[in-house]
Scaffold this motif. Structure first.
Motif, PDB file in Angstrom:
ATOM      1  N   THR A  46       0.838  -1.197   0.000  1.00 59.89           N
ATOM      2  CA  THR A  46       0.000   0.000   0.000  1.00 59.89           C
ATOM      3  C   THR A  46       0.874   1.249   0.000  1.00 59.89           C
ATOM      4  OG1 THR A  46      -1.741  -1.157   1.234  1.00 59.89           O
ATOM      5  CG2 THR A  46      -1.839   1.246   1.180  1.00 59.89           C
ATOM      6  N   THR A 193      -4.240  -2.109  -4.694  1.00 59.07           N
ATOM      7  CA  THR A 193      -5.355  -3.066  -4.547  1.00 59.07           C
ATOM      8  C   THR A 193      -4.915  -4.300  -3.761  1.00 59.07           C
ATOM      9  OG1 THR A 193      -4.806  -4.008  -6.731  1.00 59.07           O
ATOM     10  CG2 THR A 193      -6.529  -2.325  -6.655  1.00 59.07           C
ATOM     11  N   ILE A 196      -4.425  -3.353   0.009  1.00 63.18           N
ATOM     12  CA  ILE A 196      -5.697  -3.253   0.735  1.00 63.18           C
ATOM     13  C   ILE A 196      -6.250  -4.646   1.022  1.00 63.18           C
ATOM     14  CG2 ILE A 196      -8.108  -2.512   0.551  1.00 63.18           C
ATOM     15  CD1 ILE A 196      -7.091  -0.104  -1.077  1.00 63.18           C
ATOM     16  N   THR A 197      -6.180  -5.537   0.025  1.00 61.58           N
ATOM     17  CA  THR A 197      -6.654  -6.916   0.203  1.00 61.58           C
ATOM     18  C   THR A 197      -5.867  -7.626   1.308  1.00 61.58           C
ATOM     19  OG1 THR A 197      -7.196  -7.029  -2.155  1.00 61.58           O
ATOM     20  CG2 THR A 197      -7.101  -9.104  -0.956  1.00 61.58           C
TER      21      THR A 197
END
Length: 315
Positions: A46, A193, A196-197
């Motif tokens: 991130t 992405t 965040i996952t």
């Protein structure tokens, strides 16, 4: 002049995925001894992705992409980072970083097999020799008594194998998918992405989060290097190469990564290198060499020439 610049860029990109990525095994091993695996990976990607978005903003590079490009970036980020790296870091809890790197050396073999199954690409005789050597090398690697007798090490080996499968699948996907034209933008979306996952996964699993100020010096340094060099520099180079050269060529990073990881693991962490591991590494690397070399086997070429001459004589 443009061709010369492009060649230099390709060389530098290969250096990044060869040497820098070879050192990330050590850096991840240092960080994961103190930090939860998914928290570590979530913060790393991130942060790196947001920094790349900042670089794009300053450089005047548009970060606008289509829905299809976003979807493909998300899939690539999941295969490479959420699954391929996040789960991989978890697997490092159970095996040495040098051993994990050796197992990753099988990636060119997996990429080759996937290209055969998915694309129908014909496997050349040289590559068949490489696959056979690869299977032998993997057997030598995982059959060591001091490893097989430890249940956790077996779990780690299985985890890392599936991570390698994820990376291999992602390599084929990215080589064909419609992605943002800018390699920086592409990398940024994949990282944010995936980060965040991974962060959500960490919270669901109940991992204990902590502020960077509470981390030890070695962990802070490792995380910084993982973000700047391992993520921003090397992963951008990786995405660039996947669109510039063939996937099996990019997979040759497995030639150098295990060597760098073995040396650093031995020198910095005092990890044990068994003679069988060295033998397995040699066999594996010889296998991936046969897969990627354009030269033909002398014996094979000689035999084929003899066969041709014989058939002409018969005629």
């Amino acid at each position: 002049m443009a061709k010369s610049s492009n060649t230099l860029l390709i060389i530098l990109a290969f250096f990044a995925i060869y040497v820098i990525w070879g050192s990330t095994y050590l850096l991840n091993k240092i960080a994961v001894t103190e930090l939860p695996a998914y928290m570590l990976a979530g913060i790393r990607f991130t942060t790196a992705g947001l920094l790349i978005f900042g670089i794009c903003k300053v450089s005047g590079i548009s970060i606008k992409i289509t829905l299809k490009q976003f979807r493909n970036s998300f899939i690539a980020g999941f295969l490479f980072l959420t699954f391929g790296n996040g789960v991989f870091v978890w697997g490092l809890k159970y095996v040495d970083s040098s051993f994990a790197a050796l197992e990753v050396a099988a990636m060119p073999l997996i990429v080759l097999i996937l290209m055969r199954v998915v694309d129908g690409k014909k496997i050349k005789p040289m590559s068949i020799v490489g696959v056979i050597l690869g299977v032998i090398g993997i057997y030598l690697l995982v059959s060591q008594k001091q490893i097989v007798q430890q249940d956790e090490s077996l779990l780690g080996m299985i985890i890392i194998f599936f991570c390698v499968l994820g990376w291999s699948t992602g390599s084929l996907f990215v080589s064909k998918a419609t992605l943002p034209q800018s390699y920086l933008v592409n990398t940024a979306y994949q990282m944010v992405t995936a980060g965040i996952t991974l962060g959500i996964t960490s919270l669901v699993l109940g991992e204990n989060w902590s502020w960077p100020s509470t981390w030890s010096g070695p962990v802070q340094l490792s995380m910084g290097l993982l973000i700047i060099l391992g993520s921003i520099v090397a992963f951008s180079a990786f995405n660039y190469l996947l669109k510039t050269v063939s996937p099996e060529k990019v997979a040759t990073s497995s030639y150098v990564n295990p060597v760098i990881a073995l040396l650093l693991g031995w020198y910095v962490l005092d990890e044990n290198i068994t003679s069988q591991s060295i033998l397995a590494a040699g066999v594996l690397l010889t296998g991936v060499f046969f897969i990627n070399t354009k030269k033909k086997l002398v014996m094979f070429s000689h035999f084929r020439g003899k066969l041709k001459n014989t058939s002409e004589d018969i005629k």
